[in-house]
Motif scaffolding. Structure first.
Motif, PDB file in Angstrom:
ATOM      1  N   TRP A   1      -1.621   7.008  -2.070  1.00  0.00           N
ATOM      2  CA  TRP A   1      -1.703   6.575  -0.675  1.00  0.00           C
ATOM      3  C   TRP A   1      -0.673   7.273   0.202  1.00  0.00           C
ATOM      4  O   TRP A   1      -0.917   7.506   1.391  1.00  0.00           O
ATOM      5  CB  TRP A   1      -1.553   5.062  -0.578  1.00  0.00           C
ATOM      6  CG  TRP A   1      -2.734   4.332  -1.123  1.00  0.00           C
ATOM      7  CD1 TRP A   1      -2.744   3.463  -2.165  1.00  0.00           C
ATOM      8  CD2 TRP A   1      -4.085   4.424  -0.668  1.00  0.00           C
ATOM      9  NE1 TRP A   1      -4.019   3.013  -2.396  1.00  0.00           N
ATOM     10  CE2 TRP A   1      -4.862   3.591  -1.486  1.00  0.00           C
ATOM     11  CE3 TRP A   1      -4.718   5.141   0.350  1.00  0.00           C
ATOM     12  CZ2 TRP A   1      -6.231   3.440  -1.325  1.00  0.00           C
ATOM     13  CZ3 TRP A   1      -6.084   5.001   0.515  1.00  0.00           C
ATOM     14  CH2 TRP A   1      -6.827   4.158  -0.313  1.00  0.00           C
TER      15      TRP A   1
ATOM     16  N   LYS B   1       0.869  -1.182   0.000  1.00  0.00           N
ATOM     17  CA  LYS B   1       0.000   0.000   0.000  1.00  0.00           C
ATOM     18  C   LYS B   1       0.901   1.225   0.000  1.00  0.00           C
ATOM     19  O   LYS B   1       1.666   1.458   0.934  1.00  0.00           O
ATOM     20  CB  LYS B   1      -0.888  -0.007   1.243  1.00  0.00           C
ATOM     21  CG  LYS B   1      -2.189   0.777   1.135  1.00  0.00           C
ATOM     22  CD  LYS B   1      -3.139   0.115   0.170  1.00  0.00           C
ATOM     23  CE  LYS B   1      -4.514   0.765   0.139  1.00  0.00           C
ATOM     24  NZ  LYS B   1      -5.397   0.296   1.188  1.00  0.00           N
TER      25      LYS B   1
ATOM     26  N   THR C   1      -4.708   2.448   5.023  1.00  0.00           N
ATOM     27  CA  THR C   1      -3.565   3.169   4.454  1.00  0.00           C
ATOM     28  C   THR C   1      -2.212   2.630   4.888  1.00  0.00           C
ATOM     29  O   THR C   1      -1.201   2.948   4.270  1.00  0.00           O
ATOM     30  CB  THR C   1      -3.627   4.662   4.843  1.00  0.00           C
ATOM     31  OG1 THR C   1      -3.762   4.765   6.271  1.00  0.00           O
ATOM     32  CG2 THR C   1      -4.787   5.361   4.161  1.00  0.00           C
TER      33      THR C   1
END
Length: 456
Positions: free
Chosen positions: A76, A71, A89
Motif C-alpha cells: 500500500w 492501511k 489507500t
C-alpha cells in the motif's frame, strides 16, 4: 503484554531473497500452503520482514482493528505513490471522513443507474467480437470493465483517446506498484525503463482525472455518475473546507477506483471463462440459465434475481482466484495476536487466497464448484471464511458495484459466445497488485445469431 515464544518462520526461504522467490514463482501454491504450517508465520521478502496471518479468525481480527493494523506496508505504501490518499489507500486518520463523504456515491438507489450504463458498454463490446476470432481474454475483459467503469465515473467528460490512455496507464501502475514494493526506495530514482514508464503513467492518469474535474466544474452538469456524486458530496460533521472533498482527494479516489475497479473485475471474468472450459457441466448449466432468462440479449439490472447460477460462478471464481490475492497492513503499536506479540511497524500480510483454499473451510478446495454457494450449502460457510472484498471498516466500498458488473458481463457473454482454448497455450497466474491470468488466449464461437449482429 505476554507472548509465548517466537512466531515460526515459514518454510521455503532461500538466501538473500527469502520467501520472495517461491512467492513469485508459484503465488497460488506458496500462499495456499501457508496455513498447513500455522496460523501465524514469519516471512522474509528480500530485506523486508513480515508476518503472514493464515487463519480466518485472526484475519478478521486484523481487518476489524484498522487503527492498530493500519492501511500500509510494502504494497500500500507503493500504491499511494499513484493513488495518493484515496479511500482505498489512505491511513486510518483520514479514512472515516472520506468514507462518510463517498458512501452515498455507492448507495443502493444509484446502482440501477450504474447498471444501465454497464449494460450498454458490455453489449457494445461483446457484440463487436467476430465468430472464430482469437481473443486475449485479459485484454478483452479489461476493455469491458474499463468502459463500464468509465461510463459510470466520468460520463461524456473526456475524449475516448484520453480515457483509453488512462486505462493503459492504470495497468502499468498496478504492475509497477507491486514490483516496487520489493525493491529499496533508494532505487526509485534510477532512470530504468520500468521506473520511467511508472512515473509517466502515474502523471498521465492523475492529469486525466484533473481534466475531468475541471471540465465538469466548468460545465456545471450533473451526469448522475460517480464524479458528479463526489463533487456534490457534503459532510455536515466536517468544518470549513473539510465539509467537502478537495480536488486532490477526488483525483486520488478516481485513480483508486480505476485501479481497483478495472483489473479486479476483469481478472475475475477472465478466470471464470477459463475455469468454465475446464468444467463443461458447469458451463452447460450456465448456458441453460442465460438461454432461459436472456435468449441472446444483454443482461440488465432487473435480470439479476433470475441469474443465481451466474452469481454462484462469480462467487466461486472470487474464492478460487481471488484478485486481491495478497495485501498488507502496518502495525501502529505492539499488539497481541493469538499467543504472540506483533511489534510496532511490522508488515502484516493477509492473503484471502490462502483462507479460501483451506480444506477445513472449503472441502475439496481446488475444485471449481459453484454449487457450494447454493443456499442450502452456502449458509454453512463461515462469514469469516470469504474475504474477496476484505472486512471491517475498510471493506471495499464498491463491493455491490463490482458484483453487479461481473454478473451482468458474464451472463451477457455466455448468452452469445463459447470459448475454446488454443492448443498448446499455457495459462499461468501472474503477479501485480491483482492476480491475473497470463497467456489466456481463446477462440470465440457464436452461440446465437444476436452475437453476429454488428453494433450500431
Amino acid at each position: 503484554m505476554n507472548s509465548s515464544g517466537t512466531i515460526p518462520m515459514a518454510p521455503g526461504a532461500v538466501p538473500l531473497l527469502g520467501h520472495a522467490l517461491p512467492l513469485f514463482r508459484d503465488p497460488i501454491g506458496f500462499l495456499t500452503s501457508l496455513p498447513t504450517h500455522g496460523d501465524l508465520l514469519r516471512l522474509r521478502l528480500g530485506v523486508i520482514d513480515a508476518v503472514a496471518v493464515c487463519s480466518p479468525e485472526l484475519t478478521r481480527q486484523v481487518l476489524r482493528d484498522d487503527r492498530t493494523f493500519d492501511k500500509g506496508g510494502v504494497i500500500w505504501d507503493r500504491a499511494r505513490e499513484s493513488a495518493g490518499d484515496g479511500v482505498g489507500t489512505c491511513p486510518h486518520r483520514m479514512h472515516r471522513r472520506q468514507r462518510r463523504l463517498l458512501q452515498p456515491t455507492f448507495h443502493a438507489a444509484r446502482l440501477p443507474g450504474y447498471a444501465h450504463a454497464m449494460t450498454e458498454q458490455i453489449d457494445q463490446v461483446v457484440a463487436s467480437w467476430q465468430d472464430g476470432e482469437i481473443l486475449d481474454l485479459r485484454n478483452a475483459m479489461s476493455t469491458i470493465t474499463a468502459r463500464s467503469l468509465l461510463a459510470t465515473i466520468v460520463t461524456d467528460t473526456l475524449p475516448l483517446t484520453v480515457l483509453d490512455q488512462a486505462i493503459a496507464d492504470i495497468t502499468v501502475i498496478l504492475v509497477g506498484a507491486f514490483r516496487r514494493a520489493f525493491i529499496p526506495p533508494a532505487l526509485d530514482c534510477l532512470p530504468t525503463p520500468g521506473n520511467r514508464r511508472y512515473r509517466r503513467a502515474t502523471a498521465r492518469a492523475r492529469h486525466a482525472m484533473a481534466l475531468a474535474i475541471a471540465e465538469r466544474r466548468a460545465s456545471g452538469r450533473d451526469n448522475n455518475d460517480l464524479l458528479s456524486a463526489m463533487l456534490a458530496a457534503h459532510d455536515p460533521a466536517g468544518y470549513g473546507s473539510e465539509q467537502a472533498l478537495s480536488d486532490t482527494e477526488i483525483i486520488d479516489n478516481l485513480v483508486s477506483f480505476l485501479m481497483a475497479g478495472v483489473e479486479t473485475t476483469a481478472n475475475t471474468l477472465a478466470w471464470a471463462l477459463h475455469l468454465l472450459t475446464q468444467y463443461p457441466d458447469v458451463e452447460a448449466g450456465l448456458h441453460r440459465e442465460v438461454d432461459t432468462v436472456l435468449a441472446g440479449r444483454a443482461a440488465t439490472f432487473e435480470d439479476l434475481p433470475t441469474l443465481p447460477m451466474t452469481g454462484r460462478i462469480v462467487n466461486e471464481t472470487l474464492r478460487l482466484r481471488t484478485p486481491p490475492w495478497m495485501f498488507t497492513r502496518i502495525t501502529t503499536d505492539a499488539i497481541q495476536l493469538d499467543r504472540y506479540t506483533i511489534p510496532a511497524s511490522m508488515n502484516v500480510i493477509i492473503s484471502p487466497l490462502a483462507i479460501h483454499n483451506r480444506p477445513d473451510l472449503f472441502p475439496d478446495p481446488a475444485r471449481f464448484d459453484p454449487d457450494r454457494w447454493l443456499p442450502e450449502r452456502g449458509d454453512s460457510i463461515s462469514r469469516t471464511a470469504f474475504l474477496p472484498f476484505g472486512a471491517g471498516a475498510r471493506q471495499c466500498i464498491g463491493e455491490q458495484f463490482a458484483l453487479i458488473e461481473a454478473v451482468l458481463a458474464l451472463a451477457t457473454i455466455a448468452a452469445r459466445w463459447r470459448f475454446h482454448p488454443l492448443p498448446g497455450e499455457r495459462v499461468r497466474p501472474s503477479r501485480s497488485i491483482t492476480l491475473y491470468p497470463r497467456g489466456l488466449r481463446m477462440r470465440v464461437a457464436a452461440r446465437s445469431r444476436h452475437a453476429l449482429t454488428t453494433p450500431t
